[in-house]
Design an enzyme around this catalytic site. Structure first.
Site, PDB file in Angstrom:
ATOM      1  N   SER A 190      -2.010 -36.120  11.509  1.00  0.00           N
ATOM      2  CA  SER A 190      -2.484 -37.499  11.397  1.00  0.00           C
ATOM      3  C   SER A 190      -1.327 -38.487  11.358  1.00  0.00           C
ATOM      4  O   SER A 190      -0.289 -38.218  10.732  1.00  0.00           O
ATOM      5  CB  SER A 190      -3.309 -37.654  10.118  1.00  0.00           C
ATOM      6  OG  SER A 190      -3.605 -39.001   9.851  1.00  0.00           O
ATOM      7  N   LYS A 245      -1.705 -33.494   5.020  1.00  0.00           N
ATOM      8  CA  LYS A 245      -1.291 -33.303   6.416  1.00  0.00           C
ATOM      9  C   LYS A 245       0.221 -33.163   6.519  1.00  0.00           C
ATOM     10  O   LYS A 245       0.732 -32.314   7.265  1.00  0.00           O
ATOM     11  CB  LYS A 245      -1.787 -34.468   7.273  1.00  0.00           C
ATOM     12  CG  LYS A 245      -3.296 -34.504   7.487  1.00  0.00           C
ATOM     13  CD  LYS A 245      -3.773 -33.274   8.234  1.00  0.00           C
ATOM     14  CE  LYS A 245      -5.259 -33.349   8.570  1.00  0.00           C
ATOM     15  NZ  LYS A 245      -5.731 -32.168   9.309  1.00  0.00           N
ATOM     16  N   TYR A 288      -5.085 -37.268   0.981  1.00  0.00           N
ATOM     17  CA  TYR A 288      -5.427 -36.735   2.302  1.00  0.00           C
ATOM     18  C   TYR A 288      -4.209 -36.719   3.211  1.00  0.00           C
ATOM     19  O   TYR A 288      -3.876 -35.698   3.824  1.00  0.00           O
ATOM     20  CB  TYR A 288      -6.545 -37.558   2.955  1.00  0.00           C
ATOM     21  CG  TYR A 288      -6.554 -37.410   4.460  1.00  0.00           C
ATOM     22  CD1 TYR A 288      -6.935 -36.201   5.045  1.00  0.00           C
ATOM     23  CD2 TYR A 288      -6.129 -38.448   5.293  1.00  0.00           C
ATOM     24  CE1 TYR A 288      -6.897 -36.039   6.426  1.00  0.00           C
ATOM     25  CE2 TYR A 288      -6.083 -38.293   6.662  1.00  0.00           C
ATOM     26  CZ  TYR A 288      -6.473 -37.086   7.230  1.00  0.00           C
ATOM     27  OH  TYR A 288      -6.423 -36.926   8.590  1.00  0.00           O
TER      28      TYR A 288
END
Length: 331
Positions: free
Chosen positions: A118, A146, A142
């Protein structure tokens, strides 16, 4: 015939990649727990329901499909506010299970992993473009999962499977044939909120008008999900030419290469709909940043990939998908 395992292949991006695989003559094998993915998106495709951390299941998949040549790893939880509320759950699902998954893949002799990463891992505050060497500063649990996975996979790649990390910017739209699209009826991204405002007949708030961008509103890089899927096909086909010893891992940004401000997004939306959307200026929200967009040189050089579809194409397909979604996803 090439066969590819797609973890998270019943989700928005994974299912779209699976459709692109079928169109390219590549056979997708789907692994999905259906925690967020939808069974409807697996119809007519080889599908295993289960967790990526389930070693016995992964072993069975490779036993029944020994000709799997690569894995596309899209399985993850991706909702930023949810990650703030449940960081333990996010680290367990995105990092812990990814570590178990790559261990199972390594045991089964899999040497090619394409990881869904991402652009949220970048330090993106001033609206300027970023490339793969730009500073990283993930701002949510989040996003940090990643970044941690990328670092973990880079370490593992030195002695295990090679890993190509594709850093998505902001996916929009649906499969042009409307086989798949966003499952959520009320998505929290900007286009989803634009569509909601338009459906409800209320003005759309442009939150923040004093950013250092060309019109003062925040900037993002919106890339059509079908273009993202095409990049995965290129990654599958070019994997061995991209990752040649001693190179074992690399990251590639996937975006349009040109940013779109919130005002420009609203204008593009109004170019597609028959009834124009009214906007109102509003203050910045806490934690908001100007945003960024990508430089796409590496994607063009290594994947031979450039986006083909416009922002208007993405908006149009997102709108066309809504009645199909409502009929398909009744649960």
């Amino acid at each position: 015939m090439v066969k590819v395992l797609i973890a998270g292949g019943a989700g928005y991006i994974g299912s779209t990649v699976a459709s692109a695989c079928l169109d390219a003559g590549i056979t997708p094998v789907i692994l999905d727990s259906l925690v967020r993915g939808r069974r409807e998106f697996t119809e007519g495709r080889t599908f295993y329901e289960g967790d990526i951390a389930d070693g016995a299941l992964v072993d069975r998949i490779f036993s029944e499909h020994p000709d799997i040549s690569a894995v596309v790893h899209c399985a993850a939880l991706i909702v930023v506010p949810e990650s703030v509320a449940d960081p333990i759950g996010y680290y367990e699902a995105n990092v812990g299970k990814s570590l178990a998954f790559v261990s199972h893949l390594h045991r089964n002799g899999c040497d090619r992993i394409i990881f869904s990463s991402s652009a949220s891992i970048y330090q993106a505050k001033d609206g300027s473009p970023v490339d793969e060497d730009s500073p990283l500063a993930p701002q949510s649990p989040y996003a940090r999962t990643k970044a941690v996975c990328e670092e973990m996979f880079a370490d593992i790649a030195l002695a295990g499977p090679r890993v190509l990390s594709l850093r998505y910017f902001n996916p929009v739209g649906a499969d042009p044939e409307l086989r798949t699209g966003l499952q959520l009826r009320r998505p929290s991204h900007a286009l989803g909120m634009l569509i909601q405002a338009h459906e409800e007949g209320r003005p759309f708030p442009v939150t923040g008008t004093d950013y250092p961008t060309r019109d003062g509103s925040g900037i993002r890089d919106y890339v059509h999900v079908w273009d993202l899927a095409a990049a995965h096909i290129a990654a599958i086909e070019r994997f061995d030419s991209i990752l040649v010893r001693p190179k074992r891992s690399i990251a590639i940004n996937l975006g349009t290469g040109s940013g779109t401000t919130v005002r420009e997004l609203c204008a593009a939306f109004n170019n597609v709909v028959s009834t124009p959307l009214v906007t109102i200026d509003s203050d910045r929200r806490p934690g908001d940043v100007a945003g960024s967009y990508t430089k796409s040189d590496r994607a063009a050089e290594l994947l031979g990939w450039t986006p083909k579809l416009s922002l208007e194409d993405g908006i149009r397909s997102a709108l066309d998908w809504i009645p199909v979604r409502d009929a398909l996803l009744k649960g």
